[in-house]
Scaffold this motif. Sequence first.
Motif, PDB file in Angstrom:
ATOM      1  N   LYS A 105     -41.234 -30.128   8.197  1.00 28.99           N
ATOM      2  CA  LYS A 105     -42.653 -30.146   7.839  1.00 28.99           C
ATOM      3  C   LYS A 105     -42.941 -29.285   6.612  1.00 28.99           C
ATOM      4  O   LYS A 105     -43.888 -29.546   5.874  1.00 28.99           O
ATOM      5  CB  LYS A 105     -43.487 -29.659   9.023  1.00 28.99           C
ATOM      6  CG  LYS A 105     -43.449 -30.606  10.215  1.00 28.99           C
ATOM      7  CD  LYS A 105     -44.307 -30.077  11.352  1.00 28.99           C
ATOM      8  CE  LYS A 105     -44.277 -31.037  12.538  1.00 28.99           C
ATOM      9  NZ  LYS A 105     -45.084 -30.538  13.672  1.00 28.99           N
ATOM     10  N   LYS A 106     -42.136 -28.246   6.392  1.00 28.64           N
ATOM     11  CA  LYS A 106     -42.402 -27.323   5.286  1.00 28.64           C
ATOM     12  C   LYS A 106     -41.294 -27.328   4.239  1.00 28.64           C
ATOM     13  O   LYS A 106     -41.097 -26.355   3.530  1.00 28.64           O
ATOM     14  CB  LYS A 106     -42.587 -25.911   5.834  1.00 28.64           C
ATOM     15  CG  LYS A 106     -43.783 -25.769   6.762  1.00 28.64           C
ATOM     16  CD  LYS A 106     -43.950 -24.329   7.246  1.00 28.64           C
ATOM     17  CE  LYS A 106     -45.146 -24.181   8.173  1.00 28.64           C
ATOM     18  NZ  LYS A 106     -45.306 -22.776   8.646  1.00 28.64           N
ATOM     19  N   GLY A 107     -40.537 -28.431   4.151  1.00 29.28           N
ATOM     20  CA  GLY A 107     -39.486 -28.516   3.142  1.00 29.28           C
ATOM     21  C   GLY A 107     -38.105 -28.519   3.763  1.00 29.28           C
ATOM     22  O   GLY A 107     -37.940 -28.744   4.972  1.00 29.28           O
ATOM     23  N   GLU A 108     -37.079 -28.275   2.936  1.00 27.69           N
ATOM     24  CA  GLU A 108     -35.705 -28.282   3.424  1.00 27.69           C
ATOM     25  C   GLU A 108     -35.527 -27.227   4.511  1.00 27.69           C
ATOM     26  O   GLU A 108     -36.011 -26.104   4.403  1.00 27.69           O
ATOM     27  CB  GLU A 108     -34.729 -28.015   2.271  1.00 27.69           C
ATOM     28  CG  GLU A 108     -34.634 -29.174   1.294  1.00 27.69           C
ATOM     29  CD  GLU A 108     -33.568 -28.951   0.226  1.00 27.69           C
ATOM     30  OE1 GLU A 108     -32.703 -28.078   0.439  1.00 27.69           O
ATOM     31  OE2 GLU A 108     -33.606 -29.628  -0.802  1.00 27.69           O
ATOM     32  N   LEU A 109     -34.797 -27.594   5.557  1.00 23.76           N
ATOM     33  CA  LEU A 109     -34.680 -26.732   6.736  1.00 23.76           C
ATOM     34  C   LEU A 109     -34.054 -25.383   6.394  1.00 23.76           C
ATOM     35  O   LEU A 109     -34.516 -24.336   6.872  1.00 23.76           O
ATOM     36  CB  LEU A 109     -33.843 -27.441   7.808  1.00 23.76           C
ATOM     37  CG  LEU A 109     -34.414 -28.761   8.343  1.00 23.76           C
ATOM     38  CD1 LEU A 109     -33.523 -29.314   9.445  1.00 23.76           C
ATOM     39  CD2 LEU A 109     -35.832 -28.576   8.851  1.00 23.76           C
ATOM     40  N   LEU A 110     -33.017 -25.383   5.570  1.00 25.00           N
ATOM     41  CA  LEU A 110     -32.365 -24.113   5.238  1.00 25.00           C
ATOM     42  C   LEU A 110     -33.282 -23.229   4.406  1.00 25.00           C
ATOM     43  O   LEU A 110     -33.420 -22.023   4.682  1.00 25.00           O
ATOM     44  CB  LEU A 110     -31.056 -24.371   4.484  1.00 25.00           C
ATOM     45  CG  LEU A 110     -30.309 -23.104   4.036  1.00 25.00           C
ATOM     46  CD1 LEU A 110     -29.900 -22.255   5.232  1.00 25.00           C
ATOM     47  CD2 LEU A 110     -29.091 -23.451   3.185  1.00 25.00           C
ATOM     48  N   LYS A 111     -33.918 -23.798   3.401  1.00 27.81           N
ATOM     49  CA  LYS A 111     -34.802 -22.994   2.544  1.00 27.81           C
ATOM     50  C   LYS A 111     -35.977 -22.429   3.344  1.00 27.81           C
ATOM     51  O   LYS A 111     -36.412 -21.299   3.112  1.00 27.81           O
ATOM     52  CB  LYS A 111     -35.304 -23.848   1.379  1.00 27.81           C
ATOM     53  CG  LYS A 111     -34.211 -24.227   0.390  1.00 27.81           C
ATOM     54  CD  LYS A 111     -34.758 -25.053  -0.766  1.00 27.81           C
ATOM     55  CE  LYS A 111     -33.643 -25.399  -1.755  1.00 27.81           C
ATOM     56  NZ  LYS A 111     -34.122 -26.232  -2.878  1.00 27.81           N
ATOM     57  N   ARG A 112     -36.485 -23.209   4.308  1.00 28.79           N
ATOM     58  CA  ARG A 112     -37.585 -22.729   5.141  1.00 28.79           C
ATOM     59  C   ARG A 112     -37.120 -21.588   6.043  1.00 28.79           C
ATOM     60  O   ARG A 112     -37.835 -20.595   6.234  1.00 28.79           O
ATOM     61  CB  ARG A 112     -38.112 -23.881   5.990  1.00 28.79           C
ATOM     62  CG  ARG A 112     -39.327 -23.555   6.815  1.00 28.79           C
ATOM     63  CD  ARG A 112     -40.521 -23.275   5.937  1.00 28.79           C
ATOM     64  NE  ARG A 112     -40.840 -21.856   5.895  1.00 28.79           N
ATOM     65  CZ  ARG A 112     -41.736 -21.317   5.105  1.00 28.79           C
ATOM     66  NH1 ARG A 112     -42.403 -22.051   4.251  1.00 28.79           N
ATOM     67  NH2 ARG A 112     -41.971 -20.032   5.125  1.00 28.79           N
ATOM     68  N   ALA A 113     -35.902 -21.714   6.581  1.00 27.40           N
ATOM     69  CA  ALA A 113     -35.360 -20.659   7.442  1.00 27.40           C
ATOM     70  C   ALA A 113     -35.153 -19.364   6.659  1.00 27.40           C
ATOM     71  O   ALA A 113     -35.450 -18.267   7.150  1.00 27.40           O
ATOM     72  CB  ALA A 113     -34.048 -21.122   8.065  1.00 27.40           C
ATOM     73  N   VAL A 114     -34.652 -19.487   5.429  1.00 18.75           N
ATOM     74  CA  VAL A 114     -34.453 -18.308   4.577  1.00 18.75           C
ATOM     75  C   VAL A 114     -35.791 -17.646   4.270  1.00 18.75           C
ATOM     76  O   VAL A 114     -35.921 -16.410   4.335  1.00 18.75           O
ATOM     77  CB  VAL A 114     -33.726 -18.704   3.274  1.00 18.75           C
ATOM     78  CG1 VAL A 114     -33.778 -17.570   2.252  1.00 18.75           C
ATOM     79  CG2 VAL A 114     -32.277 -19.084   3.567  1.00 18.75           C
ATOM     80  N   GLN A 115     -36.794 -18.448   3.964  1.00 23.07           N
ATOM     81  CA  GLN A 115     -38.113 -17.898   3.655  1.00 23.07           C
ATOM     82  C   GLN A 115     -38.709 -17.184   4.863  1.00 23.07           C
ATOM     83  O   GLN A 115     -39.324 -16.115   4.731  1.00 23.07           O
ATOM     84  CB  GLN A 115     -39.041 -19.026   3.192  1.00 23.07           C
ATOM     85  CG  GLN A 115     -40.331 -18.544   2.544  1.00 23.07           C
ATOM     86  CD  GLN A 115     -40.088 -17.749   1.270  1.00 23.07           C
ATOM     87  OE1 GLN A 115     -39.119 -17.993   0.549  1.00 23.07           O
ATOM     88  NE2 GLN A 115     -40.950 -16.784   1.003  1.00 23.07           N
ATOM     89  N   ASP A 116     -38.527 -17.743   6.045  1.00 24.40           N
ATOM     90  CA  ASP A 116     -39.022 -17.101   7.267  1.00 24.40           C
ATOM     91  C   ASP A 116     -38.343 -15.754   7.494  1.00 24.40           C
ATOM     92  O   ASP A 116     -38.986 -14.784   7.911  1.00 24.40           O
ATOM     93  CB  ASP A 116     -38.791 -18.013   8.471  1.00 24.40           C
ATOM     94  CG  ASP A 116     -39.793 -19.157   8.517  1.00 24.40           C
ATOM     95  OD1 ASP A 116     -40.793 -19.086   7.787  1.00 24.40           O
ATOM     96  OD2 ASP A 116     -39.566 -20.119   9.275  1.00 24.40           O
ATOM     97  N   LEU A 117     -37.052 -15.693   7.233  1.00 22.78           N
ATOM     98  CA  LEU A 117     -36.336 -14.421   7.388  1.00 22.78           C
ATOM     99  C   LEU A 117     -36.862 -13.384   6.406  1.00 22.78           C
ATOM    100  O   LEU A 117     -37.068 -12.216   6.761  1.00 22.78           O
ATOM    101  CB  LEU A 117     -34.836 -14.633   7.182  1.00 22.78           C
ATOM    102  CG  LEU A 117     -34.071 -15.303   8.323  1.00 22.78           C
ATOM    103  CD1 LEU A 117     -32.649 -15.640   7.888  1.00 22.78           C
ATOM    104  CD2 LEU A 117     -34.029 -14.398   9.552  1.00 22.78           C
ATOM    105  N   LEU A 118     -37.082 -13.795   5.164  1.00 24.18           N
ATOM    106  CA  LEU A 118     -37.554 -12.856   4.143  1.00 24.18           C
ATOM    107  C   LEU A 118     -38.974 -12.362   4.444  1.00 24.18           C
ATOM    108  O   LEU A 118     -39.295 -11.197   4.189  1.00 24.18           O
ATOM    109  CB  LEU A 118     -37.515 -13.521   2.766  1.00 24.18           C
ATOM    110  CG  LEU A 118     -36.118 -13.833   2.202  1.00 24.18           C
ATOM    111  CD1 LEU A 118     -36.230 -14.646   0.918  1.00 24.18           C
ATOM    112  CD2 LEU A 118     -35.340 -12.556   1.937  1.00 24.18           C
ATOM    113  N   GLU A 119     -39.812 -13.227   4.990  1.00 28.24           N
ATOM    114  CA  GLU A 119     -41.208 -12.866   5.207  1.00 28.24           C
ATOM    115  C   GLU A 119     -41.446 -12.110   6.510  1.00 28.24           C
ATOM    116  O   GLU A 119     -42.336 -11.260   6.580  1.00 28.24           O
ATOM    117  CB  GLU A 119     -42.073 -14.134   5.199  1.00 28.24           C
ATOM    118  CG  GLU A 119     -42.186 -14.792   3.828  1.00 28.24           C
ATOM    119  CD  GLU A 119     -43.003 -16.067   3.880  1.00 28.24           C
ATOM    120  OE1 GLU A 119     -43.390 -16.480   4.997  1.00 28.24           O
ATOM    121  OE2 GLU A 119     -43.255 -16.665   2.813  1.00 28.24           O
ATOM    122  N   ASN A 120     -40.651 -12.395   7.547  1.00 32.47           N
ATOM    123  CA  ASN A 120     -40.981 -11.900   8.877  1.00 32.47           C
ATOM    124  C   ASN A 120     -40.009 -10.876   9.447  1.00 32.47           C
ATOM    125  O   ASN A 120     -40.281 -10.319  10.513  1.00 32.47           O
ATOM    126  CB  ASN A 120     -41.073 -13.078   9.859  1.00 32.47           C
ATOM    127  CG  ASN A 120     -42.145 -14.072   9.465  1.00 32.47           C
ATOM    128  OD1 ASN A 120     -43.290 -13.692   9.234  1.00 32.47           O
ATOM    129  ND2 ASN A 120     -41.785 -15.336   9.370  1.00 32.47           N
TER     130      ASN A 120
END
Length: 642
Positions: A105-120
């Motif tokens: 839903k928010k783009g490529e699965l790996l890139k979204r997972a990386v962004q979640d790690l960086l933000e949270n």
Amino acid sequence: MQFKHPEILYFLFLLVIPILVHLFQLRKFKTEYFTNVKFLKELAIQTRKSSKLKKYLLLATRLLLLAFLIFAFAQPFFKAKDSKNATNELYIILDNSFSMQAKGKKGELLKRAVQDLLENTPENANFSLITCSDNYWNTDIKSIQKELQNLKYSASPFQLDNLLAKIKAHKSAFEKDIVVITDAVGLQPNQLKNSKDDKNLYFIIPEAEKTDNIAIDSVYVNQVLDNFYEIGVKLDAFGEDFKDIPIALYNNKKLTAKTLVNFESKNKTINFTIPKEDFHGYVTISDNGLEYDNNYYFSISKPEKSNVISIGEVEKSSFLSRIYTSDEFNYSNFPLQSLDYNLIDKQDAIVLNELKEIPQALQTTLKSFVEKGGNVILIPSSESTPSNLNNFLANFGAFKFNELGTTEKMITKINFSHPLFSGVFEKKVDNFQYPNTKKSFEISNSAPTVLGYSDQTPFLSAIQNSVSSVYVFAGEINKVNSNFQNSPIIVPTFYNMAQNAQKAGINATIIGESKPLIMETLLSKDEIVNVKNATESFIPVQQILNNKVKLTFNDNPKDAGNFGVFNNDKLVENISFNYNRTESNLTNANPEAASDFKEISNVDSLFDTLQTDRTDNQIWKWFVILALLFVALEVLIQKFVK
């Protein structure tokens, strides 16, 4: 409720002091006389009652004030329900295999997972991060921020059992919390069989919105013509809804051919005809699925003549000269007595044709020859002893000749899927004119059968290793014992058995596979070859084998593409590398495999869950607030209660 400093509770005995002060006030009252107290009597009674109430209120507030202060210094708390795991170390497994290229839903699965790690991920949180390609032990989110932002997809498939074993092997004095972030493509329950009792294993499973994908599975030489190659491109479609897609062929980055492919079935093969010369390029498609499997790189070297010798009587080997013609082969026959052993290492294939006995010296030489990438074709003699044949074949695998049988047998079984017959048959042949043999050895083996008898026993078997093959016939194929020489299948059989797979055909290696490459080149002891292209260079593991060199690539290169093998700056051979296609089928996502473990919706929820379950509920602040409240209450009582 528990206390960090329960010894401070002894100060509760101090509550006796305000009680004593209020009960035994030491102040003396002075009596005053009035002329007339008639009008003051009622007021005095009322004042005395109000004063008594005020004293009790002040006593209560002071007792509670002192009690709450003592409780606050004792630091009370409610114990967390999972406090025993509060000291656990955190390990995060991040799936960066190619299936994580799929879009959620928010783009490529790996890139979204990386962004979640960086933000949270909390800045003070210490953890270890393990991916398919890299390990970051005992780190924090700031230290690996750049590495996460530049994280590439891994050519290695996601194998959870191996990553879990790596974490468990990492020594630590504390228990471990393991969080797995994966789309669960290819995840199998047996990968978690050693973790069934692990209560601290968590899963975050992002889902792809679309699972449709088209992949280029492989490229092969379908047919060799006089001046052209006909190559086949095999495509696989995963999912349901597919439109026509373009496919193009490039040689040295120049467009060679282009067409459209429609998918009336899940598998499709497209044929291209290219000139019979060096090819160093790729085939590419464009679809809305994963990107990594849209290119397939391959190289074809201009065909060289294969070197073949047969060892045996000239009369019995004459049929080979009609197959191994001078336009494609350098063929010679030698009787055993006149064989020059120095010639063996220069050959691509050696035919042992009805030797009554294979000498020990020849056995040793041929063992080394096969290890260096040469093919051996064994046609036994009816006068051969099973013990001598078995002694020779023991060098290559579990293969056993039994006694010679005299029953005539029909050769009726063809293994159409065997690599030896790749591109030979357009379809399975039913009306085949079956050859026979009058005498043949009974064979017990676990090697694949290429041609078989009607009684399911093997006539031609293949013992294969990563670089070569040993082909074994069950009986003689001379015209006295068999009519196999008159069968049309003899030509492609012997032709392909003599071909060096790495000298003719497609040169395309899968990254991560252990299949070595053997090339003909002369190197001194101090010389090495390296593999490179415009963006990447590496030195493979190499072993010099006389006039050849054996290269092993392990997990190199990192990226698929066309490469060259160089000796200093001289190009020795073109070679191509491709990613394994195991991640192409997104419908293989299997989140049910992790159903026995805790599933968390996202990274933010992960840290909230761990903190809530494992952090004690500190309530000393509430006692401080209550103490201040009663200080204010006492001031109000003093001011407003008369």
